[in-house]
Each structure stands twice: as C-alpha cells, then as structure tokens.
Design a protein around this motif. Structure first.
Motif, PDB file in Angstrom:
ATOM      1  N   TYR A  34      -3.245   6.698   6.321  1.00 46.76           N
ATOM      2  CA  TYR A  34      -2.264   6.742   6.963  1.00 46.76           C
ATOM      3  C   TYR A  34      -0.579   5.982   6.021  1.00 46.76           C
ATOM      4  CZ  TYR A  34      -5.380   6.261  10.578  1.00 46.76           C
ATOM      5  OH  TYR A  34      -6.515   6.157  11.696  1.00 46.76           O
ATOM      6  N   TYR A  56       0.815  -0.929  -0.257  1.00 48.06           N
ATOM      7  CA  TYR A  56      -0.225  -0.054  -0.077  1.00 48.06           C
ATOM      8  C   TYR A  56       0.703   1.330  -0.126  1.00 48.06           C
ATOM      9  CZ  TYR A  56      -3.569  -3.345   1.533  1.00 48.06           C
ATOM     10  OH  TYR A  56      -5.318  -4.129   1.724  1.00 48.06           O
ATOM     11  N   CYS A  78      -3.250   2.987  12.204  1.00 48.44           N
ATOM     12  CA  CYS A  78      -4.028   1.941  11.539  1.00 48.44           C
ATOM     13  C   CYS A  78      -5.371   2.353  12.315  1.00 48.44           C
ATOM     14  CB  CYS A  78      -3.831   0.803  11.642  1.00 48.44           C
ATOM     15  SG  CYS A  78      -4.675  -0.501  10.621  1.00 48.44           S
ATOM     16  N   SER A  79      -6.447   2.589  11.385  1.00 44.22           N
ATOM     17  CA  SER A  79      -7.666   2.374  12.385  1.00 44.22           C
ATOM     18  C   SER A  79      -7.841   1.289  12.986  1.00 44.22           C
ATOM     19  CB  SER A  79      -8.917   2.856  11.130  1.00 44.22           C
ATOM     20  OG  SER A  79      -9.259   1.921  10.721  1.00 44.22           O
ATOM     21  N   LEU A  80      -7.309   0.242  12.257  1.00 41.22           N
ATOM     22  CA  LEU A  80      -8.023  -0.726  13.034  1.00 41.22           C
ATOM     23  C   LEU A  80      -7.117  -0.963  15.110  1.00 41.22           C
ATOM     24  CD1 LEU A  80      -8.369  -3.519  10.609  1.00 41.22           C
ATOM     25  CD2 LEU A  80     -10.274  -3.191  11.839  1.00 41.22           C
ATOM     26  N   GLU A 128     -10.637  -7.471   4.757  1.00 47.22           N
ATOM     27  CA  GLU A 128     -11.494  -6.534   5.712  1.00 47.22           C
ATOM     28  C   GLU A 128     -13.014  -5.309   5.324  1.00 47.22           C
ATOM     29  OE1 GLU A 128      -8.062  -3.852   6.213  1.00 47.22           O
ATOM     30  OE2 GLU A 128      -6.924  -5.768   6.877  1.00 47.22           O
ATOM     31  N   CYS A 143     -11.695  -1.153   8.709  1.00 45.86           N
ATOM     32  CA  CYS A 143     -11.063  -0.829   8.644  1.00 45.86           C
ATOM     33  C   CYS A 143     -11.034   0.786   8.312  1.00 45.86           C
ATOM     34  CB  CYS A 143      -9.630  -1.676   7.776  1.00 45.86           C
ATOM     35  SG  CYS A 143      -8.947  -0.276   5.947  1.00 45.86           S
ATOM     36  N   VAL A 185       2.905   0.705   8.035  1.00 49.25           N
ATOM     37  CA  VAL A 185       2.905   1.197   9.387  1.00 49.25           C
ATOM     38  C   VAL A 185       2.859   0.770  10.457  1.00 49.25           C
ATOM     39  CG1 VAL A 185       0.603   1.920   8.400  1.00 49.25           C
ATOM     40  CG2 VAL A 185       0.289  -0.243   9.207  1.00 49.25           C
ATOM     41  N   ASN A 218      -2.877  -6.768  12.618  1.00 48.46           N
ATOM     42  CA  ASN A 218      -3.584  -4.614  12.704  1.00 48.46           C
ATOM     43  C   ASN A 218      -3.339  -4.708  13.712  1.00 48.46           C
ATOM     44  OD1 ASN A 218      -3.239  -5.835  10.428  1.00 48.46           O
ATOM     45  ND2 ASN A 218      -4.252  -4.136   9.323  1.00 48.46           N
ATOM     46  N   CYS A 260      -4.886   4.862   2.096  1.00 51.44           N
ATOM     47  CA  CYS A 260      -5.226   4.701   3.240  1.00 51.44           C
ATOM     48  C   CYS A 260      -4.525   5.869   3.671  1.00 51.44           C
ATOM     49  CB  CYS A 260      -4.332   3.676   3.721  1.00 51.44           C
ATOM     50  SG  CYS A 260      -4.094   3.386   5.692  1.00 51.44           S
ATOM     51  N   VAL A 293     -10.546   2.053   5.176  1.00 53.86           N
ATOM     52  CA  VAL A 293     -10.203   1.972   3.421  1.00 53.86           C
ATOM     53  C   VAL A 293     -11.380   0.609   2.938  1.00 53.86           C
ATOM     54  CG1 VAL A 293      -8.750   1.228   1.200  1.00 53.86           C
ATOM     55  CG2 VAL A 293      -7.666   2.935   3.666  1.00 53.86           C
TER      56      VAL A 293
HETATM   57 FE1  SF4 Z   1      -5.123  -0.056   8.719  1.00 52.28          FE
HETATM   58 FE2  SF4 Z   1      -6.721  -0.234   6.835  1.00 52.28          FE
HETATM   59 FE3  SF4 Z   1      -4.739   1.408   5.975  1.00 52.28          FE
HETATM   60 FE4  SF4 Z   1      -4.156  -1.462   5.901  1.00 52.28          FE
HETATM   61  S1  SF4 Z   1      -5.385   0.204   4.961  1.00 52.28           S
HETATM   62  S2  SF4 Z   1      -3.500   0.219   7.767  1.00 52.28           S
HETATM   63  S3  SF4 Z   1      -6.450  -2.099   7.600  1.00 52.28           S
HETATM   64  S4  SF4 Z   1      -6.842   1.907   7.816  1.00 52.28           S
END
Ligand code: SF4
Ligand code: 13P
Length: 312
Positions: free
Chosen positions: A271, A30, A90-92, A204, A176, A65, A118, A269, A178
């Motif tokens: 992040y 990513y 990471c939102s998770l 996800e 997540c 991340v 995560n 993403c 995203v």
């Molecule tokens: Fe977290 Fe989703 Fe970004 Fe992966 S894509 S780092 S699961 S927020």
C-alpha cells in the motif's frame, strides 16, 4: 523516461508546485527513499498527525496511506489534503469494517475502546481514544485500574501492550500483512550469521519475533535507538523503507532487513509503495485525489484523536 504530461525534472517541478500551492509534503518512513528526500517532514504516525494539526500550509500532500491522510483532514479540516494514490490503504484498516467494529463494541458493554490509528475515520468515530505505537503504553497507563478495555485492530500490538502494561484487554483479531511476514526460522539463521547484530522490531510483529528482539518500538523509536545504540549492526524487523533514514543518519552502521517467510519483497508494504514521485507530482498539479469527509464524521472522529494528542 518520464510519462506523457510529466516533466523530466520532477524534483524541481514539485518544488515549484509546493510554492504555488503553499503546500507541505508529509511522508511516512515507509515511503520510497526518493519521496522521503523530497518531503518537508518524515515521521511516524504520531509525529505526522501533530505536523498535520499544526501546519500553516494551505495544502497538505500526504505521502503515506489513506488512514494517515484522513487523520490529517480530521485535524486540519480547512486544509486541502491530497494523497498521491487513493488505493494506498492498510490491511489493518481494511480488516476492521465499521459495522463489525460497532458489533464488537456492543458485545463488550462497559469497555473503553482504545483504537490503533491504523483504522478508518468511521472506526475512529466509534472509538473512545486513538493511539499509535509510540504513545499506546502511555495512554493505557492513564486509564484507571478496573476500567475494562477493548483494543482494535492489531492483535500483535495489542498482545504486546497487554504483556508490557499487565492490563487485560479484549483484542480484535487483525494483523499487518507486512509485519506478520517475518520468518522465525530464517531469523535464527540470520542471527547466527550476525551474532553481534541487535534485533530491533516494530510491535506489529508476531510474538515469536518480539520475544527475541533486543528493542521494540514505533518507527521513530527504532530510528532513535539505532542512532544512540553502541551496536554497529542491526537486524530490522519492520517495513524496509525505514532503513533509508537509518543509513542516512548512521554512517558506518549496518542494517539488515529481517527475512520474510517466502522469497519475496513482502517486507515492503504494497500500500505504501503505491505512492511514487510521479504520482506525488500529478496529485499536486491536478489537486486530486483529495480526501473529503463530512463535517459530522470530522467532528466524531476528531474527539478520540484529540484525546490521544492530549494524553501523549
Ligand atoms: Fe498497514 Fe502494515 Fe502497510 Fe503499515 S505496513 S500501512 S500497518 S499494511
Ligand atoms: P508508526 O510509524 O507509527 O510506528 O506506524 C507504523 C505503521 O505500520 C504505519 O502504517
């Protein structure tokens, strides 16, 4: 134009620093294409953990991340682990604070905690086995029937695993930002425009998307699938960064990013995209930001990660 203190030829300067530090650059799919192209290895969460555990380098530069860099530190505590931007979260992971997770465990006595990678080191330290999207099914398949399981923090991956394995699991309600963004309605429109295209999705994603998908898998499984499938076009329901490797390795095939709900770039993403080539250079030059964890945390969080590696 380069920022002050940053050389014009970043690529060459990063290569020089890599030699000077005896560093390895690990990148997730990513990351922006320029970072993927500079990296020594690009992979999914499981492959990156294995690389971090096995590297002979002195310094691990983690283009990913925070939880990924933490995992690298836990598996290779004697190495210096650098993360280009410490805010790359990471939102998770953020949606599952360790105190709340400890209470979740207490509410379910006798349950085994299988936890998605995560999450923070503190949550890993409270878990029995860590998993990623590429080994979760295999790990759950090794748990004796009758053993109750709690699964955190992604309810979409958890729900997918319940449907795939037939095992009941108590799910933590995280998502997540995203993967929850894809629009079922817009996807139907795109599928009508491209009836020949296969829909491929990361687990996800929400159930409504997964139910329609021709193939579901981790980022590396999605990449392998497009490389071997006879189809020549694909609608890709995951973070758009993976399309770089798909295009690089499958010339002549077409990759269409699945549409998010809003007219936004929400399938990027925020992040992951905090890391830039410039920040990668600066973290190597200044040897900071660095991931530091105390020895107790490294030991407690390391046990369920090593269990995962042994069961994968
Ligand atoms: Fe977290 Fe989703 Fe970004 Fe992966 S894509 S780092 S699961 S927020
Ligand atoms: P994988 O690359 O392991 O499939 O994970 C995807 C992801 O969301 C990482 O944050």
């Amino acid at each position: 134009m380069a920022s002050p203190g940053v050389p014009a030829d970043l690529e060459a300067s990063i290569a020089d620093l890599k030699k000077e530090l005896n560093a390895v650059i690990l990148a997730h799919y990513y990351q922006e294409p320029e970072i993927q192209d500079l990296a020594d290895f690009v992979g999914d969460s499981l492959d990156l953990s294995r690389r971090a555990a096995d590297t002979a380098a002195d310094v691990i530069v983690f283009a990913g991340v925070h939880f990924m860099a933490e995992t690298a530190k836990i598996l290779s505590p004697s190495k210096q682990v650098l993360l280009p931007d410490l805010d790359a979260g990471c939102s998770l992971a953020e949606g599952c604070p360790a105190d709340d997770f400890a209470r979740f465990r207490e509410m379910h006595p006798g349950h085994l905690a299988i936890t998605y990678i995560n999450c923070s080191a503190a949550v890993k330290a409270l878990s029995d086995i860590i998993c990623t999207s590429s080994n979760a099914e295999k790990i759950i398949g090794q748990i004796p029937a009758g053993q109750k399981i709690i699964f955190a923090p992604d309810r979409n991956l958890g729900g997918y695993l319940v449907r795939k394995t037939g095992r009941e699991m108590v799910l933590w309600e995280g998502t997540c930002i995203v993967h929850e963004t894809f629009s079922e309605k817009k996807l139907l429109g795109i599928r009508m425009e491209h009836p020949e295209a296969e829909l491929i999705a990361h687990p996800e994603c929400e159930k409504v998307i997964l139910d329609q998908a021709d193939f579901v898998g981790s980022t590396s499984a999605l990449l392998r699938h497009v490389q071997t499938s006879d189809a020549t076009s694909f609608i890709v329901a995951t973070e758009a960064g993976i399309i770089h490797q798909m295009e690089k390795t499958c010339s002549g095939k077409q990759f269409i990013p699945a549409p998010p709900e809003e007219s936004c770039a929400c399938n990027n993403c925020p992040y992951m995209k905090l890391n830039t080539v410039e920040k990668l250079y600066l973290c190597m030059k200044n040897r900071t930001p660095e991931i530091n964890l105390d020895a107790g945390m490294i030991s407690r969080a390391g046990t369920p990660i090593r269990r995962m590696l042994a069961m994968s």
